[in-house]
Design a protein around this motif. Structure first.
Motif, PDB file in Angstrom:
ATOM      1  N   ALA A  42       2.118  -3.230   8.935  1.00 44.65           N
ATOM      2  CA  ALA A  42       1.695  -3.802   7.594  1.00 44.65           C
ATOM      3  C   ALA A  42      -0.007  -4.000   7.847  1.00 44.65           C
ATOM      4  O   ALA A  42      -0.696  -3.931   7.242  1.00 44.65           O
ATOM      5  CB  ALA A  42       2.230  -5.128   7.104  1.00 44.65           C
ATOM      6  N   ARG A  43      -0.142  -4.405   9.175  1.00 40.64           N
ATOM      7  CA  ARG A  43      -1.642  -4.706   9.655  1.00 40.64           C
ATOM      8  C   ARG A  43      -2.193  -3.109   9.428  1.00 40.64           C
ATOM      9  O   ARG A  43      -3.420  -3.011   9.112  1.00 40.64           O
ATOM     10  CB  ARG A  43      -1.754  -5.131  10.990  1.00 40.64           C
ATOM     11  N   PHE A  44      -1.569  -2.094   9.939  1.00 40.02           N
ATOM     12  CA  PHE A  44      -2.360  -0.845   9.947  1.00 40.02           C
ATOM     13  C   PHE A  44      -2.266  -0.392   8.491  1.00 40.02           C
ATOM     14  O   PHE A  44      -3.332   0.274   8.166  1.00 40.02           O
ATOM     15  CB  PHE A  44      -1.362   0.369  10.671  1.00 40.02           C
ATOM     16  N   TYR A  45      -1.293  -0.786   7.615  1.00 32.57           N
ATOM     17  CA  TYR A  45      -1.568  -0.422   6.109  1.00 32.57           C
ATOM     18  C   TYR A  45      -2.758  -0.890   5.644  1.00 32.57           C
ATOM     19  O   TYR A  45      -3.757  -0.329   4.626  1.00 32.57           O
ATOM     20  CB  TYR A  45      -0.184  -0.740   5.374  1.00 32.57           C
ATOM     21  N   ASP A  46      -2.924  -2.420   5.921  1.00 29.29           N
ATOM     22  CA  ASP A  46      -3.974  -2.878   5.241  1.00 29.29           C
ATOM     23  C   ASP A  46      -5.260  -2.434   5.596  1.00 29.29           C
ATOM     24  O   ASP A  46      -6.201  -2.516   4.909  1.00 29.29           O
ATOM     25  CB  ASP A  46      -3.983  -4.596   5.462  1.00 29.29           C
ATOM     26  N   GLU A  47      -5.499  -1.858   6.818  1.00 30.65           N
ATOM     27  CA  GLU A  47      -6.519  -1.489   7.406  1.00 30.65           C
ATOM     28  C   GLU A  47      -6.678   0.091   6.924  1.00 30.65           C
ATOM     29  O   GLU A  47      -7.954   0.589   7.168  1.00 30.65           O
ATOM     30  CB  GLU A  47      -6.555  -1.515   8.929  1.00 30.65           C
ATOM     31  N   GLY A  48      -5.963   0.504   6.274  1.00 30.57           N
ATOM     32  CA  GLY A  48      -6.134   1.932   5.395  1.00 30.57           C
ATOM     33  C   GLY A  48      -5.864   2.951   6.172  1.00 30.57           C
ATOM     34  O   GLY A  48      -6.395   4.250   5.988  1.00 30.57           O
ATOM     35  N   GLU A  49      -5.143   2.794   7.291  1.00 32.82           N
ATOM     36  CA  GLU A  49      -4.855   4.002   8.215  1.00 32.82           C
ATOM     37  C   GLU A  49      -3.753   4.890   7.801  1.00 32.82           C
ATOM     38  O   GLU A  49      -3.476   5.876   8.239  1.00 32.82           O
ATOM     39  CB  GLU A  49      -4.632   3.568   9.545  1.00 32.82           C
ATOM     40  N   TYR A  50      -3.059   4.280   6.893  1.00 32.08           N
ATOM     41  CA  TYR A  50      -1.542   5.005   6.547  1.00 32.08           C
ATOM     42  C   TYR A  50      -1.824   5.083   5.037  1.00 32.08           C
ATOM     43  O   TYR A  50      -2.126   3.780   4.223  1.00 32.08           O
ATOM     44  CB  TYR A  50      -0.446   4.571   6.978  1.00 32.08           C
ATOM     45  N   THR A  51      -1.032   6.140   4.517  1.00 29.48           N
ATOM     46  CA  THR A  51      -0.804   5.778   2.821  1.00 29.48           C
ATOM     47  C   THR A  51       0.240   5.192   2.600  1.00 29.48           C
ATOM     48  O   THR A  51       1.169   4.976   3.601  1.00 29.48           O
ATOM     49  CB  THR A  51      -0.756   7.562   2.417  1.00 29.48           C
ATOM     50  N   GLU A  52       0.716   4.999   1.421  1.00 28.12           N
ATOM     51  CA  GLU A  52       1.885   4.207   1.059  1.00 28.12           C
ATOM     52  C   GLU A  52       3.183   5.088   1.241  1.00 28.12           C
ATOM     53  O   GLU A  52       3.921   4.434   1.849  1.00 28.12           O
ATOM     54  CB  GLU A  52       2.052   3.818  -0.416  1.00 28.12           C
ATOM     55  N   LYS A  53       2.731   6.148   1.057  1.00 29.00           N
ATOM     56  CA  LYS A  53       4.236   7.144   1.529  1.00 29.00           C
ATOM     57  C   LYS A  53       4.508   7.406   3.067  1.00 29.00           C
ATOM     58  O   LYS A  53       5.480   6.995   3.652  1.00 29.00           O
ATOM     59  CB  LYS A  53       3.833   8.746   1.016  1.00 29.00           C
ATOM     60  N   GLU A  54       3.142   7.365   4.018  1.00 29.52           N
ATOM     61  CA  GLU A  54       3.380   7.258   5.253  1.00 29.52           C
ATOM     62  C   GLU A  54       4.109   5.924   5.763  1.00 29.52           C
ATOM     63  O   GLU A  54       4.541   5.878   6.658  1.00 29.52           O
ATOM     64  CB  GLU A  54       1.983   7.544   5.915  1.00 29.52           C
ATOM     65  N   PHE A  55       3.538   4.991   5.121  1.00 31.99           N
ATOM     66  CA  PHE A  55       3.947   3.696   5.607  1.00 31.99           C
ATOM     67  C   PHE A  55       5.408   3.412   5.141  1.00 31.99           C
ATOM     68  O   PHE A  55       6.136   2.829   6.080  1.00 31.99           O
ATOM     69  CB  PHE A  55       3.094   2.462   4.829  1.00 31.99           C
ATOM     70  N   THR A  56       5.846   3.963   3.820  1.00 36.49           N
ATOM     71  CA  THR A  56       7.294   3.878   3.929  1.00 36.49           C
ATOM     72  C   THR A  56       8.005   4.937   4.661  1.00 36.49           C
ATOM     73  O   THR A  56       9.216   4.231   4.983  1.00 36.49           O
ATOM     74  CB  THR A  56       7.519   4.392   2.302  1.00 36.49           C
ATOM     75  N   GLU A  57       7.723   5.816   5.171  1.00 37.17           N
ATOM     76  CA  GLU A  57       8.391   6.564   5.953  1.00 37.17           C
ATOM     77  C   GLU A  57       8.642   6.020   7.483  1.00 37.17           C
ATOM     78  O   GLU A  57       9.762   6.068   7.898  1.00 37.17           O
ATOM     79  CB  GLU A  57       7.855   8.121   5.997  1.00 37.17           C
ATOM     80  N   MET A  58       7.311   5.468   7.778  1.00 39.87           N
ATOM     81  CA  MET A  58       7.336   4.612   8.966  1.00 39.87           C
ATOM     82  C   MET A  58       8.398   3.467   9.119  1.00 39.87           C
ATOM     83  O   MET A  58       9.160   3.232  10.248  1.00 39.87           O
ATOM     84  CB  MET A  58       6.046   4.078   9.391  1.00 39.87           C
ATOM     85  N   LEU A  59       8.365   2.737   8.000  1.00 44.37           N
ATOM     86  CA  LEU A  59       9.250   1.534   7.868  1.00 44.37           C
ATOM     87  C   LEU A  59      10.808   2.299   7.947  1.00 44.37           C
ATOM     88  O   LEU A  59      11.583   1.455   8.680  1.00 44.37           O
ATOM     89  CB  LEU A  59       9.174   0.784   6.694  1.00 44.37           C
ATOM     90  N   ASN A  60      11.062   3.044   7.195  1.00 41.65           N
ATOM     91  CA  ASN A  60      12.563   3.835   7.131  1.00 41.65           C
ATOM     92  C   ASN A  60      12.694   4.114   8.547  1.00 41.65           C
ATOM     93  O   ASN A  60      13.927   4.160   9.119  1.00 41.65           O
ATOM     94  CB  ASN A  60      12.600   5.023   6.289  1.00 41.65           C
ATOM     95  N   MET A  61      12.041   4.866   9.595  1.00 41.30           N
ATOM     96  CA  MET A  61      12.108   5.289  10.664  1.00 41.30           C
ATOM     97  C   MET A  61      12.455   4.259  11.830  1.00 41.30           C
ATOM     98  O   MET A  61      13.468   4.187  12.505  1.00 41.30           O
ATOM     99  CB  MET A  61      10.845   6.121  11.362  1.00 41.30           C
TER     100      MET A  61
END
Length: 685
Positions: A42-61
């Motif tokens: 979530a910290r990486f997402y807040d910093e804009g390093e990942y898109t929502e889709k990438e963030f979702t895939e990472m969580l699933n992984m």
């Protein structure tokens, strides 16, 4: 299971790098791990390093990863690398884990690429590495099985791997367990190394899951098996039964035999019909032997066993094999103070008593004639089958020299012999090899009073003697030395008739008179009241060597005594002569010491033979019976044989009193060899 076994303090088998008291349950839960990872993403997402889709895939992984990776659980990993001391394992996490090589056993067989199961202790230590354990994974896999075995009290197979302090590490279903030294065997074990590498049936006696502590026992298994065997043996045990057993222990008095869970005693006396000094001569620890049940107590707690009872009784028919009078051959197996034991055959021994070894020699100890191991011939004297005794003799193989002693040396014959020994009461003279006779002190001189045999004979010299008496039954010979000469007393009566005048030199001074030496080696006695001096003791006025004028007042040929008087001598002489005599032998001055000695002096005054002399109203003398202290007192053991007195030949010259026997003697008489002054076993003259 004993209390000692259950409460035995045993060291926990702790794995390397493990906190001893750490519980397997005290670990982070998978949810905490996921939450931690989600916060980072979530910290990486807040910093804009990942898109929502990438963030979702990472969580699933991560969700998929958490399903297979759980801290505190067992996961499958792949061996990535082997180092000198560790194994690098990849479990599909962000980093690999390192496991100590020792956790794979003493001789691990592992290669890169192998799939193994490990226990995930921590996803990240202070170095950011996974913490994995192979041993904990093995323990977790078999714990349920081990718990079930423990609860059901079943046996489990285990291999003894290595020795540690206090016991041995055991490989139990792939995990380490502890076998205390006291639980290895029923008996105390000193050498643990002999069990290393062996596999045994064991029982788990203690479990601690939190400490991964497993304590096992082989002793419990052995005791239970022994108890089952014991019950079986006792149920069928009977007297006279022959059973096979194992020698378990050996003592001085016998051997303990394990009959299969129950021990019996094989006593040393029941091992052999023959003589054995120690049980180890027949059996050794570990030997398997057949034994016979002789007896057992009620409850069968103490069982007596026999080994010799399996062989025939050797004393059956012994009187036929060894009849009395038969000459047999045997081996000397033992010597004692009283004889020697001879083995005629295995289990049959006879005794040669010390008195049956020689007709003539005085044997002090059998070892002087026989030695253990000697093969000898002897004659059977008697048999006691019930008492298992046979009397044997050696001397019976030769003729008894005493049987014909009277033919070789008839009574009255003269013989020359060697003086073997001197005693207070006489001299032993060897008249032929091994046969001695006694010359009593009273048979040494017709006229002279002998105080000790050494006055007439010397040890080792040859002397002529006369055979006076032979006692074949008691094996004694009485000898005489004076009998080789004529008796002078037959011709002395005329020379020393009553009233005859003579002279004599004082040779002994007694309290009641003096002994004087006369011619022809004769001795006479002058009573104190016949000395012509009014003194309490003759020694107060006379000395040894003084010459006295004398008159014979008594002559007794039968008693061989002469009594003389100074006073009677001067009755027919001039009064001046008597005064001169009294002046010459006037009493000596009395000193303080003499006076004090008279006070201490006690006992009656006696002549040289111990006989008190009293004056009758008519002036004659009469002997009084008193204790004889000279020449007559002997010890019974000093008479029978010269070797018994002094085998080495030393002269026995002491004049100490022995038995205090009594005899009646006259004033000037030498004591005769009578029953009163010689003990029963002394030769009689």
């Amino acid at each position: 299971m004993s209390e000692e076994t259950v409460n035995h303090e045993t060291p926990s088998v702790v794995l390397e790098g493990e906190a001893p008291n750490e519980s397997i349950e005290e670990v982070k839960s998978p949810k905490n791990i996921r939450d931690s990872l989600t916060r980072k993403a979530a910290r990486f997402y807040d910093e804009g390093e990942y898109t929502e889709k990438e963030f979702t895939e990472m969580l699933n992984m991560y969700d998929d990863t958490m399903k297979s990776i759980e801290q505190g659980g067992i996961v499958t990993g792949t061996v990535m690398m082997l180092t000198e001391n560790s194994v690098i394992v990849d479990i599909g996490f962000k980093s690999e884990g390192s496991i100590n090589l020792q956790e794979f056993g003493d001789s691990p067989i592992i290669e890169v690429g192998d799939k193994i199961e490990v226990f995930l202790e921590d996803v990240e230590n202070q170095d950011g590495q996974l913490v994995l354990s192979k041993q904990k994974a093995d323990f977790m896999k078999v714990w349920d099985q081990i718990k079930e075995i423990y609860d059901s009290n079943r046996e489990v197979n285990g291999r003894l791997v290595r020795r540690i302090k206090g016991g041995i590490v055991v490989d139990l279903l792939g995990v380490d367990a502890f076998l205390p030294g006291s639980q290895i065997d029923i008996r105390q074990v000193k050498n643990f190394d002999q069990y290393i590498g062996e596999t045994y049936n064991l029982k788990i006696i203690k479990l601690n899951k939190a400490r991964r502590n497993i304590v096992v026992s082989r002793r419990v298994v052995l005791e239970e098996a022994r108890s089952r065997m014991r019950d079986s043996v006792l149920a069928e045990l009977e007297i006279d039964q022959v059973r096979e057993g194992t020698v378990k222990n050996i003592t001085d008095f016998g051997a303990f035999i394990d009959l299969g869970g129950v021990d019996g005693l094989l006593h040393i006396t029941d091992m052999s019909w023959g003589r054995i000094s120690h049980p180890s001569e027949l059996v050794s620890i570990g030997d398997k032997i057949n034994v016979k049940v002789l007896n057992f107590e009620e409850g069968k707690t103490r069982i007596s066993l026999g080994l010799k009872q399996l062989t025939p009784y050797p004393w059956d028919g012994v009187e036929v094999k060894y009849p009395e009078g038969a000459v047999v051959k045997g081996k000397v197996v033992s010597t004692t103070d009283y004889g020697a034991f001879v083995e005629l055959e295995h289990g049959i021994e006879g005794l040669v008593h010390i008195s049956e070894m020689s007709w003539t020699q005085h044997v002090k100890h059998p070892s002087r004639i026989l030695s253990v191991g000697d093969i000898i011939q002897c004659k059977v004297l008697s048999i006691d089958k019930d008492g298992e005794k046979i009397s044997l003799g050696i001397k019976q193989l030769e003729p008894d020299p005493w049987a014909s002693i009277g033919e070789r040396h008839p009574i009255g014959s003269h013989v020359e012999g060697k003086v073997r020994n001197l005693t207070n009461f006489g001299a032993f003279v060897e008249i032929e090899e091994g046969i001695d006779g006694l010359v009593h002190i009273s048979d040494m001189s017709w006229t002279k009073r002998i105080k000790h045999p050494s006055e007439v004979m010397k040890k080792g010299e040859l002397v002529e003697v006369v055979i006076l008496d032979i006692d074949k039954d008691n094996r004694r010979i009485s000898l005489g030395h004076k009998q080789i000469f004529d008796d002078p007393w037959a011709t002395l009566e005329a020379k020393f008739a009553i009233g005859m005048i003579t002279k004599g030199d004082i040779i002994r001074i007694l309290d009641r008179g003096v002994v004087v030496a006369l011619e022809n080696n004769l001795e006479g006695f002058v009573p104190a009241f016949q000395l012509g001096q009014d003194v309490k003791k003759p020694a107060d006025a006379f000395d040894i060597g003084d010459e006295l004028p004398l008159k014979v007042i008594e002559f007794d040929k039968d008693q061989r005594k002469i009594v003389l008087s100074v006073r009677e001598y001067f009755k027919e002489r001039d009064k001046n002569e008597f005064e001169e005599f009294k002046e010459k032998y006037k009493p000596k001055p009395v000193t303080i010491g003499d006076a004090f000695g008279e006070i201490l002096d006690s006992g009656s005054e006696t002549d040289e033979t111990g006989a008190a002399v009293e004056e009758k109203s008519d002036g004659s003398t009469e002997s009084v019976e008193v204790s004889a202290t000279e020449n007559s007192d002997v010890s019974p053991t000093e008479v029978k044989n010269s070797e018994s007195v002094d085998e080495e030949g030393a002269d026995s010259t002491d004049e100490s009193d022995t038995d205090g026997q009594k005899t009646s003697v006259a004033a000037d008489e030498t004591p005769e060899a009578t029953d009163e002054n010689v003990p029963e076993d002394a030769p009689k003259n």
